[in-house]
Design a protein around this motif. Sequence first.
Motif, PDB file in Angstrom:
ATOM      1  N   ARG A  20     -47.730  19.793  20.122  1.00  0.00           N
ATOM      2  CA  ARG A  20     -48.871  19.907  21.029  1.00  0.00           C
ATOM      3  C   ARG A  20     -48.447  20.307  22.441  1.00  0.00           C
ATOM      4  N   VAL A  21     -47.527  21.260  22.505  1.00  0.00           N
ATOM      5  CA  VAL A  21     -47.172  21.873  23.784  1.00  0.00           C
ATOM      6  C   VAL A  21     -48.230  22.940  24.081  1.00  0.00           C
ATOM      7  N   PRO A  22     -48.860  22.906  25.236  1.00  0.00           N
ATOM      8  CA  PRO A  22     -49.900  23.899  25.556  1.00  0.00           C
ATOM      9  C   PRO A  22     -49.404  25.331  25.375  1.00  0.00           C
ATOM     10  N   ARG A  23     -50.259  26.180  24.843  1.00  0.00           N
ATOM     11  CA  ARG A  23     -49.888  27.568  24.565  1.00  0.00           C
ATOM     12  C   ARG A  23     -50.105  28.443  25.810  1.00  0.00           C
ATOM     13  N   GLU A  24     -49.449  28.063  26.880  1.00  0.00           N
ATOM     14  CA  GLU A  24     -49.485  28.812  28.136  1.00  0.00           C
ATOM     15  C   GLU A  24     -48.048  28.957  28.611  1.00  0.00           C
ATOM     16  N   ILE A  25     -47.584  30.182  28.775  1.00  0.00           N
ATOM     17  CA  ILE A  25     -46.171  30.428  29.030  1.00  0.00           C
ATOM     18  C   ILE A  25     -45.691  29.751  30.302  1.00  0.00           C
ATOM     19  N   ASN A  26     -46.549  29.602  31.306  1.00  0.00           N
ATOM     20  CA  ASN A  26     -46.130  28.994  32.561  1.00  0.00           C
ATOM     21  C   ASN A  26     -46.632  27.564  32.727  1.00  0.00           C
ATOM     22  N   HIS A  27     -47.010  26.940  31.624  1.00  0.00           N
ATOM     23  CA  HIS A  27     -47.423  25.544  31.700  1.00  0.00           C
ATOM     24  C   HIS A  27     -46.227  24.687  32.126  1.00  0.00           C
ATOM     25  N   PRO A  28     -46.441  23.676  32.972  1.00  0.00           N
ATOM     26  CA  PRO A  28     -45.323  22.845  33.468  1.00  0.00           C
ATOM     27  C   PRO A  28     -44.441  22.259  32.372  1.00  0.00           C
ATOM     28  N   ILE A  29     -45.032  21.881  31.231  1.00  0.00           N
ATOM     29  CA  ILE A  29     -44.216  21.320  30.145  1.00  0.00           C
ATOM     30  C   ILE A  29     -43.278  22.383  29.586  1.00  0.00           C
ATOM     31  N   ARG A  30     -43.801  23.577  29.364  1.00  0.00           N
ATOM     32  CA  ARG A  30     -42.947  24.668  28.858  1.00  0.00           C
ATOM     33  C   ARG A  30     -41.849  25.005  29.863  1.00  0.00           C
ATOM     34  N   LYS A  31     -42.203  25.094  31.114  1.00  0.00           N
ATOM     35  CA  LYS A  31     -41.211  25.414  32.141  1.00  0.00           C
ATOM     36  C   LYS A  31     -40.136  24.343  32.214  1.00  0.00           C
ATOM     37  N   MET A  32     -40.537  23.108  32.069  1.00  0.00           N
ATOM     38  CA  MET A  32     -39.591  21.983  32.093  1.00  0.00           C
ATOM     39  C   MET A  32     -38.615  22.082  30.927  1.00  0.00           C
ATOM     40  N   ILE A  33     -39.130  22.398  29.731  1.00  0.00           N
ATOM     41  CA  ILE A  33     -38.272  22.508  28.556  1.00  0.00           C
ATOM     42  C   ILE A  33     -37.309  23.672  28.703  1.00  0.00           C
ATOM     43  N   ARG A  34     -37.776  24.791  29.250  1.00  0.00           N
ATOM     44  CA  ARG A  34     -36.888  25.937  29.480  1.00  0.00           C
ATOM     45  C   ARG A  34     -35.771  25.561  30.441  1.00  0.00           C
ATOM     46  N   GLU A  35     -36.105  24.804  31.469  1.00  0.00           N
ATOM     47  CA  GLU A  35     -35.083  24.384  32.445  1.00  0.00           C
ATOM     48  C   GLU A  35     -34.054  23.464  31.795  1.00  0.00           C
ATOM     49  N   LEU A  36     -34.509  22.559  30.930  1.00  0.00           N
ATOM     50  CA  LEU A  36     -33.581  21.652  30.239  1.00  0.00           C
ATOM     51  C   LEU A  36     -32.665  22.431  29.304  1.00  0.00           C
TER      52      LEU A  36
END
Length: 273
Positions: free
Chosen positions: A254-270
């Motif tokens: 249930r990760v939002p399907r928005e490329i710049n969503h804060p959760i996605r950005k956080m996971i990319r940074e990790l």
Amino acid sequence: MSPIHQVAVSIPVHEALDCVIDQAKNWNVFAPAAAPVFHVSVQAPFSTEELSSVLREANPMAVVNPERLNTGWADGSLIRAHLSNYRYAKKLMNPYYFAMDASNTLLVRHGLVEHMMQHFSVENAVAGHNLPCPTIEGISAHAMHQDKELQMCVEFSTRIMPEVGVVPCEGAWFDAMRFECVADIIVDWGWDGKYATEEVYPVAAWNFVTTPNSRVAGNYIMSPFEANLYVTKDDVIAIHYGDHKNEDLFGVKRVPREINHPIRKMIRELGGY
């Protein structure tokens, strides 16, 4: 190919292309030994050729299933996409293991394939995991509890192997040799194409084709059922650093399907990608 390179992960997709590429990169960073097999829904805003042209750079292990099927919500169509991906993976790489995933999941912790190799033997399919949803009421499938015939099948199989229970197939890990029998049961018994049965059928069918001391491997994806059903930053951090109460978790659903969503950005940074 060694067994560690014969892990196929079925991922049906329908969202924007940038989110699909993001998921491919995610698997490449956190589980580079796995081979994501993408099924492009008929409703997707891009073609299989468009995805294939940009996929190699994102994840050298990823492939695109050329078959495109219609996928919807609560209509039983998604399981057909997973079965199509299984057939394509079998033809292309003959995997030792087969996992099913969702387009709104991302891995957040390294070592998934190695972890499963330690706990899940292809010879006896034994895994030392406890599945999180022991009853059909714990599943979000639409009107599943009203199907008395299916309910009887699930309850019967669960009584045979109560430690397996019922769990959403997205995030479950299977022995590919036995999944062949699972796929046959789903089709032969007419389980596909009714409603959101993809969340129950694979594990229910698994119970009919395994020995009493075997079970499907634990679900490696956290699927939140509280609040707004979306994963939180605290969830991601806990799993990433191994601080979550369930030590077998490696990803989040249930990760939002928005490329710049804060959760996605956080996971990319990790993950550093």
